[in-house]
Design a protein around this motif. Structure first.
Motif, PDB file in Angstrom:
ATOM      1  N   ALA A   1      25.273  31.237  26.530  1.00  0.00           N
ATOM      2  CA  ALA A   1      25.168  32.916  26.178  1.00  0.00           C
ATOM      3  C   ALA A   1      26.272  33.468  25.344  1.00  0.00           C
ATOM      4  CB  ALA A   1      24.798  33.726  27.450  1.00  0.00           C
ATOM      5  N   GLY A   2      27.403  32.576  25.445  1.00  0.00           N
ATOM      6  CA  GLY A   2      28.512  33.151  24.602  1.00  0.00           C
ATOM      7  C   GLY A   2      29.467  34.142  25.550  1.00  0.00           C
ATOM      8  N   ILE A   3      29.350  33.991  26.658  1.00  0.00           N
ATOM      9  CA  ILE A   3      30.013  34.891  27.559  1.00  0.00           C
ATOM     10  C   ILE A   3      31.270  34.182  28.109  1.00  0.00           C
ATOM     11  CG2 ILE A   3      29.815  36.469  29.591  1.00  0.00           C
ATOM     12  CD1 ILE A   3      26.992  36.580  29.524  1.00  0.00           C
ATOM     13  N   ASP A   4      32.552  34.677  27.811  1.00  0.00           N
ATOM     14  CA  ASP A   4      33.748  34.083  28.058  1.00  0.00           C
ATOM     15  C   ASP A   4      33.977  34.383  29.417  1.00  0.00           C
ATOM     16  OD1 ASP A   4      34.099  33.256  25.507  1.00  0.00           O
ATOM     17  OD2 ASP A   4      35.126  35.091  24.725  1.00  0.00           O
ATOM     18  N   PRO A   5      34.858  33.408  30.201  1.00  0.00           N
ATOM     19  CA  PRO A   5      35.160  33.793  31.553  1.00  0.00           C
ATOM     20  C   PRO A   5      36.055  35.117  31.583  1.00  0.00           C
ATOM     21  CG  PRO A   5      36.020  31.831  30.803  1.00  0.00           C
ATOM     22  CD  PRO A   5      35.556  32.241  29.525  1.00  0.00           C
ATOM     23  N   ALA A   6      36.192  35.886  32.715  1.00  0.00           N
ATOM     24  CA  ALA A   6      36.907  37.040  32.670  1.00  0.00           C
ATOM     25  C   ALA A   6      38.506  36.458  32.829  1.00  0.00           C
ATOM     26  CB  ALA A   6      36.578  37.530  34.209  1.00  0.00           C
ATOM     27  N   PRO A   7      39.451  37.250  32.161  1.00  0.00           N
ATOM     28  CA  PRO A   7      40.779  37.022  32.246  1.00  0.00           C
ATOM     29  C   PRO A   7      41.163  36.901  33.613  1.00  0.00           C
ATOM     30  CG  PRO A   7      40.472  39.189  31.731  1.00  0.00           C
ATOM     31  CD  PRO A   7      39.159  38.794  31.735  1.00  0.00           C
ATOM     32  N   LYS A   8      42.230  36.120  33.953  1.00  0.00           N
ATOM     33  CA  LYS A   8      42.785  35.932  35.227  1.00  0.00           C
ATOM     34  C   LYS A   8      43.404  37.263  35.802  1.00  0.00           C
ATOM     35  CE  LYS A   8      42.986  31.274  35.463  1.00  0.00           C
ATOM     36  NZ  LYS A   8      42.187  30.735  36.355  1.00  0.00           N
ATOM     37  N   ARG A   9      43.391  37.632  36.951  1.00  0.00           N
ATOM     38  CA  ARG A   9      44.000  38.767  37.400  1.00  0.00           C
ATOM     39  C   ARG A   9      45.384  38.492  37.783  1.00  0.00           C
ATOM     40  NH1 ARG A   9      39.711  40.242  42.217  1.00  0.00           N
ATOM     41  NH2 ARG A   9      37.779  40.348  40.864  1.00  0.00           N
ATOM     42  N   ALA A  10      46.188  39.606  37.681  1.00  0.00           N
ATOM     43  CA  ALA A  10      47.579  39.677  38.044  1.00  0.00           C
ATOM     44  C   ALA A  10      47.790  39.542  39.494  1.00  0.00           C
ATOM     45  CB  ALA A  10      48.216  40.744  37.550  1.00  0.00           C
ATOM     46  N   ALA A  11      48.604  38.565  40.171  1.00  0.00           N
ATOM     47  CA  ALA A  11      48.965  38.579  41.337  1.00  0.00           C
ATOM     48  C   ALA A  11      49.041  39.678  42.066  1.00  0.00           C
ATOM     49  CB  ALA A  11      50.223  37.583  41.572  1.00  0.00           C
ATOM     50  N   THR A  12      48.287  40.145  43.102  1.00  0.00           N
ATOM     51  CA  THR A  12      48.511  41.195  43.808  1.00  0.00           C
ATOM     52  C   THR A  12      49.534  41.013  44.953  1.00  0.00           C
ATOM     53  OG1 THR A  12      46.227  41.524  43.545  1.00  0.00           O
ATOM     54  CG2 THR A  12      47.237  43.019  44.957  1.00  0.00           C
ATOM     55  N   LYS A  13      50.513  42.062  45.083  1.00  0.00           N
ATOM     56  CA  LYS A  13      51.564  41.910  46.335  1.00  0.00           C
ATOM     57  C   LYS A  13      51.162  42.783  47.443  1.00  0.00           C
ATOM     58  CE  LYS A  13      55.373  40.416  43.215  1.00  0.00           C
ATOM     59  NZ  LYS A  13      56.707  40.707  43.006  1.00  0.00           N
ATOM     60  N   LEU A  14      51.003  42.215  48.454  1.00  0.00           N
ATOM     61  CA  LEU A  14      50.736  43.001  49.604  1.00  0.00           C
ATOM     62  C   LEU A  14      52.087  43.839  50.065  1.00  0.00           C
ATOM     63  CD1 LEU A  14      48.879  40.523  51.932  1.00  0.00           C
ATOM     64  CD2 LEU A  14      47.984  42.595  50.836  1.00  0.00           C
ATOM     65  N   ASP A  15      51.747  45.040  50.583  1.00  0.00           N
ATOM     66  CA  ASP A  15      52.746  45.848  51.267  1.00  0.00           C
ATOM     67  C   ASP A  15      53.578  44.966  52.546  1.00  0.00           C
ATOM     68  OD1 ASP A  15      54.117  48.077  52.114  1.00  0.00           O
ATOM     69  OD2 ASP A  15      52.896  48.495  53.659  1.00  0.00           O
ATOM     70  N   PRO A  16      54.792  44.979  52.493  1.00  0.00           N
ATOM     71  CA  PRO A  16      55.500  44.224  53.509  1.00  0.00           C
ATOM     72  C   PRO A  16      55.006  44.538  54.974  1.00  0.00           C
ATOM     73  CG  PRO A  16      56.958  44.784  51.858  1.00  0.00           C
ATOM     74  CD  PRO A  16      55.698  45.694  51.556  1.00  0.00           C
ATOM     75  N   ALA A  17      54.733  45.716  55.152  1.00  0.00           N
ATOM     76  CA  ALA A  17      54.064  46.266  56.549  1.00  0.00           C
ATOM     77  C   ALA A  17      52.897  45.568  56.754  1.00  0.00           C
ATOM     78  CB  ALA A  17      54.366  47.541  56.746  1.00  0.00           C
ATOM     79  N   LEU A  18      51.958  45.500  55.921  1.00  0.00           N
ATOM     80  CA  LEU A  18      50.711  44.887  56.100  1.00  0.00           C
ATOM     81  C   LEU A  18      50.868  43.379  56.291  1.00  0.00           C
ATOM     82  CD1 LEU A  18      47.590  45.163  56.005  1.00  0.00           C
ATOM     83  CD2 LEU A  18      47.736  45.219  53.516  1.00  0.00           C
ATOM     84  N   LEU A  19      51.673  42.707  55.211  1.00  0.00           N
ATOM     85  CA  LEU A  19      51.681  41.413  55.547  1.00  0.00           C
ATOM     86  C   LEU A  19      52.339  40.888  56.640  1.00  0.00           C
ATOM     87  CD1 LEU A  19      51.606  38.537  54.111  1.00  0.00           C
ATOM     88  CD2 LEU A  19      53.989  39.141  53.012  1.00  0.00           C
ATOM     89  N   ALA A  20      53.268  41.797  57.362  1.00  0.00           N
ATOM     90  CA  ALA A  20      54.011  41.436  58.884  1.00  0.00           C
ATOM     91  C   ALA A  20      52.554  41.450  59.801  1.00  0.00           C
ATOM     92  CB  ALA A  20      54.787  42.338  59.106  1.00  0.00           C
ATOM     93  N   GLN A  21      51.625  42.564  59.648  1.00  0.00           N
ATOM     94  CA  GLN A  21      50.605  42.799  60.590  1.00  0.00           C
ATOM     95  C   GLN A  21      49.731  41.611  60.596  1.00  0.00           C
ATOM     96  OE1 GLN A  21      48.534  46.525  60.072  1.00  0.00           O
ATOM     97  NE2 GLN A  21      47.323  46.203  61.839  1.00  0.00           N
ATOM     98  N   LEU A  22      49.321  41.367  59.218  1.00  0.00           N
ATOM     99  CA  LEU A  22      48.382  40.133  59.102  1.00  0.00           C
ATOM    100  C   LEU A  22      48.973  38.821  59.612  1.00  0.00           C
ATOM    101  CD1 LEU A  22      47.029  41.041  55.370  1.00  0.00           C
ATOM    102  CD2 LEU A  22      46.037  41.185  57.624  1.00  0.00           C
ATOM    103  N   THR A  23      50.223  38.655  59.431  1.00  0.00           N
ATOM    104  CA  THR A  23      50.728  37.330  59.884  1.00  0.00           C
ATOM    105  C   THR A  23      50.830  37.328  61.376  1.00  0.00           C
ATOM    106  OG1 THR A  23      52.436  37.298  57.910  1.00  0.00           O
ATOM    107  CG2 THR A  23      53.082  35.900  59.676  1.00  0.00           C
TER     108      THR A  23
END
Length: 59
Positions: A24-46
Motif C-alpha cells: 500500500a506504500g505505507i512506510d514504517p514508522a520512524p524509530k523512537r528516541a530512547a526513553t530514559k527512566l527517572d532514576p528513582a523509578l528505575l531503582a524501584q523497578l529493579t
C-alpha cells in the motif's frame, strides 16, 4: 496492526500484514528516541523485579 486484527478475531500472520502495508506504500514508522527512566523509578523497578525473582525461586 497485527495485534488489532487479532483482537477482532482475524488470524493473519505478521508477515502478511507487513506485505499488505508495504504494497500500500505505507512506510514504517520512524524509530523512537530512547526513553530514559527517572532514576528513582528505575531503582524501584529493579528492587521489585529482584524481589519477584527471589519469591519465584523460593516458592
Amino acid at each position: 496492526m497485527h495485534e488489532e486484527l487479532l483482537v477482532l478475531g482475524v488470524k493473519v500472520a505478521a508477515s502478511t500484514v507487513w506485505e499488505i502495508v508495504r504494497d500500500a506504500g505505507i512506510d514504517p514508522a520512524p524509530k523512537r528516541a530512547a526513553t530514559k527512566l527517572d532514576p528513582a523509578l528505575l531503582a524501584q523497578l529493579t528492587t521489585t523485579a529482584g524481589e519477584w525473582a527471589t519469591a519465584q525461586r523460593t516458592s
